[in-house]
Design a protein around this motif. Sequence first.
Motif, PDB file in Angstrom:
ATOM      1  N   ALA A  88       0.837  -1.205   0.000  1.00 23.35           N
ATOM      2  CA  ALA A  88       0.000   0.000   0.000  1.00 23.35           C
ATOM      3  C   ALA A  88       0.869   1.252   0.000  1.00 23.35           C
ATOM      4  O   ALA A  88       0.589   2.220  -0.711  1.00 23.35           O
ATOM      5  CB  ALA A  88      -0.937  -0.004   1.204  1.00 23.35           C
ATOM      6  N   ALA A  91       2.357   1.690  -3.455  1.00 23.11           N
ATOM      7  CA  ALA A  91       1.329   2.194  -4.373  1.00 23.11           C
ATOM      8  C   ALA A  91       1.089   3.686  -4.128  1.00 23.11           C
ATOM      9  O   ALA A  91       0.937   4.475  -5.075  1.00 23.11           O
ATOM     10  CB  ALA A  91       0.036   1.401  -4.204  1.00 23.11           C
ATOM     11  N   ASN A  92       1.065   4.082  -2.857  1.00 27.59           N
ATOM     12  CA  ASN A  92       0.928   5.488  -2.485  1.00 27.59           C
ATOM     13  C   ASN A  92       2.091   6.293  -3.063  1.00 27.59           C
ATOM     14  O   ASN A  92       1.893   7.341  -3.670  1.00 27.59           O
ATOM     15  CB  ASN A  92       0.886   5.585  -0.955  1.00 27.59           C
ATOM     16  CG  ASN A  92       1.094   6.987  -0.432  1.00 27.59           C
ATOM     17  OD1 ASN A  92       2.171   7.562  -0.532  1.00 27.59           O
ATOM     18  ND2 ASN A  92       0.064   7.544   0.160  1.00 27.59           N
ATOM     19  N   THR A  95       1.930   6.610  -6.875  1.00 27.78           N
ATOM     20  CA  THR A  95       0.885   7.571  -7.248  1.00 27.78           C
ATOM     21  C   THR A  95       1.361   8.986  -7.002  1.00 27.78           C
ATOM     22  O   THR A  95       1.220   9.871  -7.861  1.00 27.78           O
ATOM     23  CB  THR A  95      -0.406   7.300  -6.443  1.00 27.78           C
ATOM     24  OG1 THR A  95      -0.829   5.959  -6.700  1.00 27.78           O
ATOM     25  CG2 THR A  95      -1.502   8.287  -6.805  1.00 27.78           C
ATOM     26  N   CYS A 112      -3.318  12.841  -3.486  1.00 24.92           N
ATOM     27  CA  CYS A 112      -3.734  11.789  -4.421  1.00 24.92           C
ATOM     28  C   CYS A 112      -3.261  10.407  -3.968  1.00 24.92           C
ATOM     29  O   CYS A 112      -3.902   9.399  -4.264  1.00 24.92           O
ATOM     30  CB  CYS A 112      -3.213  12.092  -5.823  1.00 24.92           C
ATOM     31  SG  CYS A 112      -4.074  13.472  -6.602  1.00 24.92           S
ATOM     32  N   GLY A 113      -2.161  10.347  -3.258  1.00 26.66           N
ATOM     33  CA  GLY A 113      -1.643   9.064  -2.789  1.00 26.66           C
ATOM     34  C   GLY A 113      -2.422   8.473  -1.626  1.00 26.66           C
ATOM     35  O   GLY A 113      -2.455   7.254  -1.456  1.00 26.66           O
ATOM     36  N   PRO A 115      -5.829   8.160  -0.885  1.00 26.60           N
ATOM     37  CA  PRO A 115      -6.878   7.166  -1.156  1.00 26.60           C
ATOM     38  C   PRO A 115      -6.334   5.878  -1.761  1.00 26.60           C
ATOM     39  O   PRO A 115      -6.881   4.797  -1.506  1.00 26.60           O
ATOM     40  CB  PRO A 115      -7.837   7.883  -2.116  1.00 26.60           C
ATOM     41  CG  PRO A 115      -7.128   9.092  -2.577  1.00 26.60           C
ATOM     42  CD  PRO A 115      -6.055   9.402  -1.596  1.00 26.60           C
ATOM     43  N   VAL A 116      -5.262   5.970  -2.508  1.00 22.86           N
ATOM     44  CA  VAL A 116      -4.649   4.763  -3.066  1.00 22.86           C
ATOM     45  C   VAL A 116      -4.148   3.875  -1.933  1.00 22.86           C
ATOM     46  O   VAL A 116      -4.393   2.667  -1.915  1.00 22.86           O
ATOM     47  CB  VAL A 116      -3.497   5.125  -4.043  1.00 22.86           C
ATOM     48  CG1 VAL A 116      -2.723   3.888  -4.478  1.00 22.86           C
ATOM     49  CG2 VAL A 116      -4.053   5.876  -5.253  1.00 22.86           C
ATOM     50  N   TYR A 117      -3.467   4.468  -0.959  1.00 18.75           N
ATOM     51  CA  TYR A 117      -2.974   3.724   0.198  1.00 18.75           C
ATOM     52  C   TYR A 117      -4.125   3.053   0.938  1.00 18.75           C
ATOM     53  O   TYR A 117      -4.063   1.871   1.281  1.00 18.75           O
ATOM     54  CB  TYR A 117      -2.221   4.666   1.141  1.00 18.75           C
ATOM     55  CG  TYR A 117      -1.699   3.995   2.373  1.00 18.75           C
ATOM     56  CD1 TYR A 117      -0.452   3.381   2.366  1.00 18.75           C
ATOM     57  CD2 TYR A 117      -2.441   3.960   3.547  1.00 18.75           C
ATOM     58  CE1 TYR A 117       0.036   2.749   3.507  1.00 18.75           C
ATOM     59  CE2 TYR A 117      -1.965   3.321   4.683  1.00 18.75           C
ATOM     60  CZ  TYR A 117      -0.731   2.731   4.656  1.00 18.75           C
ATOM     61  OH  TYR A 117      -0.254   2.095   5.767  1.00 18.75           O
ATOM     62  N   ILE A 119      -7.255   2.308  -0.111  1.00 18.72           N
ATOM     63  CA  ILE A 119      -7.956   1.283  -0.892  1.00 18.72           C
ATOM     64  C   ILE A 119      -7.106   0.034  -1.063  1.00 18.72           C
ATOM     65  O   ILE A 119      -7.603  -1.089  -0.872  1.00 18.72           O
ATOM     66  CB  ILE A 119      -8.411   1.864  -2.251  1.00 18.72           C
ATOM     67  CG1 ILE A 119      -9.510   2.901  -2.011  1.00 18.72           C
ATOM     68  CG2 ILE A 119      -8.888   0.769  -3.194  1.00 18.72           C
ATOM     69  CD1 ILE A 119      -9.825   3.774  -3.210  1.00 18.72           C
ATOM     70  N   VAL A 120      -5.838   0.193  -1.392  1.00 20.20           N
ATOM     71  CA  VAL A 120      -4.956  -0.978  -1.525  1.00 20.20           C
ATOM     72  C   VAL A 120      -4.836  -1.700  -0.185  1.00 20.20           C
ATOM     73  O   VAL A 120      -4.891  -2.931  -0.126  1.00 20.20           O
ATOM     74  CB  VAL A 120      -3.563  -0.567  -2.076  1.00 20.20           C
ATOM     75  CG1 VAL A 120      -2.558  -1.710  -1.978  1.00 20.20           C
ATOM     76  CG2 VAL A 120      -3.681  -0.086  -3.518  1.00 20.20           C
TER      77      VAL A 120
END
Length: 135
Positions: A88, A91-92, A95, A112-113, A115-117, A119-120
């Motif tokens: 996660a 991925a953060n 992004t 932006c990073g 929500p990626v963190y 959700i992953v």
Amino acid sequence: MNDLRTLGARTESLQQFIKYLLVGGLNTLISAAIIFAVQAAGARPVVANLSGYAIGVAISYALNSKYTFRTAVSRYTAIRFLLVLLIAYLANLATMLAVLHVTHAPYIAQLCGIPVYVIVGFLGNRYWAMRERAG
């Protein structure tokens, strides 16, 4: 009948996601308090940060395994949980760097990073780390 099962599974996923967000919010507050307290006690910022994050990871694992995913605490799930955190984070970071490259706006890139963190992390924990071992 399948519609009811699908609806039930979606409702459970949504409830777990909301619990995951609540645990994350609480964990963020506790971690920040620990970081500031350790730093106020005279520790260097890196030591304070490491202390807060280490305790935060332990709290997150304990609360998510018990409250969010209702999974037994074990070495198996703990190792998987840590791997999900790493994935996660990566991925953060990817992004954030991609958005930074395109926008040259560091604060937007950081935002932006997040929500990626989340959700992953949620998907990795729900479908892999916090699943009971078969057999």
